[in-house]
Enzyme design. Structure first.
Site, PDB file in Angstrom:
ATOM      1  N   GLU A 137      34.170-104.652 -60.362  1.00 55.67           N
ATOM      2  CA  GLU A 137      34.059-104.707 -58.897  1.00 55.67           C
ATOM      3  C   GLU A 137      33.875-106.171 -58.540  1.00 55.67           C
ATOM      4  O   GLU A 137      32.805-106.730 -58.761  1.00 55.67           O
ATOM      5  CB  GLU A 137      32.888-103.834 -58.420  1.00 55.67           C
ATOM      6  N   CYS A 187      30.203-108.596 -50.833  1.00 54.06           N
ATOM      7  CA  CYS A 187      31.638-108.563 -51.129  1.00 54.06           C
ATOM      8  C   CYS A 187      32.373-107.641 -50.177  1.00 54.06           C
ATOM      9  O   CYS A 187      33.564-107.840 -49.889  1.00 54.06           O
ATOM     10  CB  CYS A 187      31.854-108.121 -52.571  1.00 54.06           C
TER      11      CYS A 187
END
Length: 451
Positions: free
Chosen positions: A225, A259
């Site tokens: 990720e 993010c």
């Protein structure tokens, strides 16, 4: 950096140092986890769930203390840290209910007398974790992996030793000897990878490439990720004021250090000026200050080097044709604060157009029309999340299918939901966390067949 060291982002003061492990200490932890592996995997999923529910109780018990430690080390507002812990507790309870059903063997009718698939653990999963969500990120990976019968070894970021140690205390109070923390620096990561059966990594794309390469050399399954430069598209028929409020919340929460936050606001001409006016008005109300106080609405950044990098991105944008509507100056005084900053007329010559912007800076990009907005949204190496605002939700769904991202939200800012898979494409990584898809990432889907 050779030790785990945390500074208070609000003051810049050193608050804690913990010595990193030696190779011998890592080997001891690996042996302990190896000894716990088979007893844990032989428990029923329901028994494992009960153990993890004990961890949920422990996190609830130390909720405020743990949140204050995260604020001290990361700089996030305490209210945001409490929300992180609460969501982590919800995650445990979600999987405790879901996993026993989803991990049952599934019979599949073939010409055999008995056939189907069973879900079995891979073994030990190594997680290399970031600093921005030191509880949520660890448990988002670990809870489904543990439910599936794996053991977990966590390498935390070097700047969150106290938060991580408190989480580990909760793990041990719950009687879980199948999750441990490896207090190692980068020179010992390959040893941990080699000793594990799979690797989960959350962090920058550049480091993700290194981890993927390292895991590939040892043939270890990986879930990555990575970074994101999430588009936030506003179409001509959108509710402009609502979209602007959502955009400001998404871009500046956690000091912009997420993010999954909105990064690039992509505007069609019909609404551009109205949106920008509302966005700047809303962003100008953000109040930096002590992150432990409820009146503070903009936290400091976590590290001085991250703030310096962010400021270089801003000055580069201004040099290459962007215009400054708000903020953009390094503040005097202690701590790692950076003002809410809004850049207009961002274009492809600017670094902020192509790079992930990890801090309280918003990029406004003007599209020629709806088709151009979709082109700009996809004109990025990243593909984590995206948002699109329109009154015509059916048309919004049609456009969402054209956006290259792991998730697209119509009339909502990007977020994660326990019930939906989370992850990216392109340079934002691969694999999924959360939901049933996250549960199946670290299992052996074993076919069984009986004549």
């Amino acid at each position: 950096m050779t030790d785990f060291t945390s500074c208070n982002p609000a003051t810049g003061e050193l608050v804690f140092t913990r010595q990193a492990w030696t190779a011998e200490q890592l080997d001891g932890a690996l042996q302990r986890l190896a000894g716990a592996r088979h007893p844990w995997s032989r428990l029923s999923v329901g028994q494992r769930a009960q153990k993890l529910l004990g961890l949920a109780d422990e996190l609830t018990r130390v909720r405020l203390e743990l949140a204050q430690l995260i604020t001290l080390e990361v700089g996030k507002r305490t209210v945001e840290c409490l929300a992180e812990i609460d969501k982590s507790v919800q995650l445990i309870r979600y999987y405790a209910e879901l996993a026993p059903k989803l991990l049952e063997a599934i019979p599949i009718q073939t010409h055999a007398s008995k056939s189907g698939v069973a879900f079995e653990p891979l073994g030990q999963v190594l997680a290399i974790m970031p600093w921005n969500y030191p509880v949520w990120q660890v448990l988002r990976f670990a809870v489904p992996a543990l439910m599936a019968g794996n053991t977990c070894l966590v390498k935390p970021a070097p700047v969150v030793p106290q938060s991580t140690a408190k989480l580990l205390d909760c793990v041990r109070e719950a009687g879980l000897d199948v999750l441990d923390v490896a207090w190692i620096m980068h020179e010992h990561v390959e040893t941990a990878v080699r000793a594990s059966d799979a690797v989960a990594f959350t962090g920058s794309t550049s480091t993700g490439r290194i981890i993927a390469s390292l895991a590939g050399r040892h043939l270890k399954k990986t879930v990555l990720e990575l970074g994101g430069s999430n588009p936030f598209i506003v179409l001509a028929d959108a509710d402009v004021e609502a979209a602007a409020r959502e955009a400001v919340h998404s871009r500046f929460r956690d000091a912009g250090q997420s993010c999954n936050a909105a990064k690039r606001m992509i505007l069609v001409p019909q609404i551009a000026e109205d949106f920008i006016r509302c966005f700047v008005e809303e962003a100008s109300r953000l109040s930096p200050g002590d992150p432990t106080q409820e009146s503070t609405t903009l936290a400091p950044m976590t590290r001085a080097d991250l703030r310096a990098h962010l400021h270089h991105q801003v000055t580069d944008a201004l040099h290459n044709g962007a215009s400054l509507l708000l903020g953009g100056t390094l503040p005097a005084g202690p701590g790692f604060f950076y003002p809410a900053t809004v850049l207009d007329n961002v274009n492809a010559a600017c670094r902020v157009y192509h790079e992930e912007v990890f801090g309280p800076v918003a990029s406004l990009i003007r599209a020629r029309d709806e088709e151009d907005a979709i082109r700009i949204a996809n004109d990025t190496p990243f593909g984590l999340g995206a948002s699109l605002y329109t009154a015509d939700t059916e048309h919004g769904w049609h456009l969402a299918r054209q956006i290259e991202a792991g998730s697209v939200f119509v009339n909502r800012h990007t977020s994660s939901d326990l019930r939906l898979p989370f992850g990216g494409v392109k340079a934002s990584g691969y694999g999924r966390e959360l939901s049933e898809f996250g549960l199946y990432e670290f299992v052996n889907v074993k076919t069984y067949w009986q004549k």
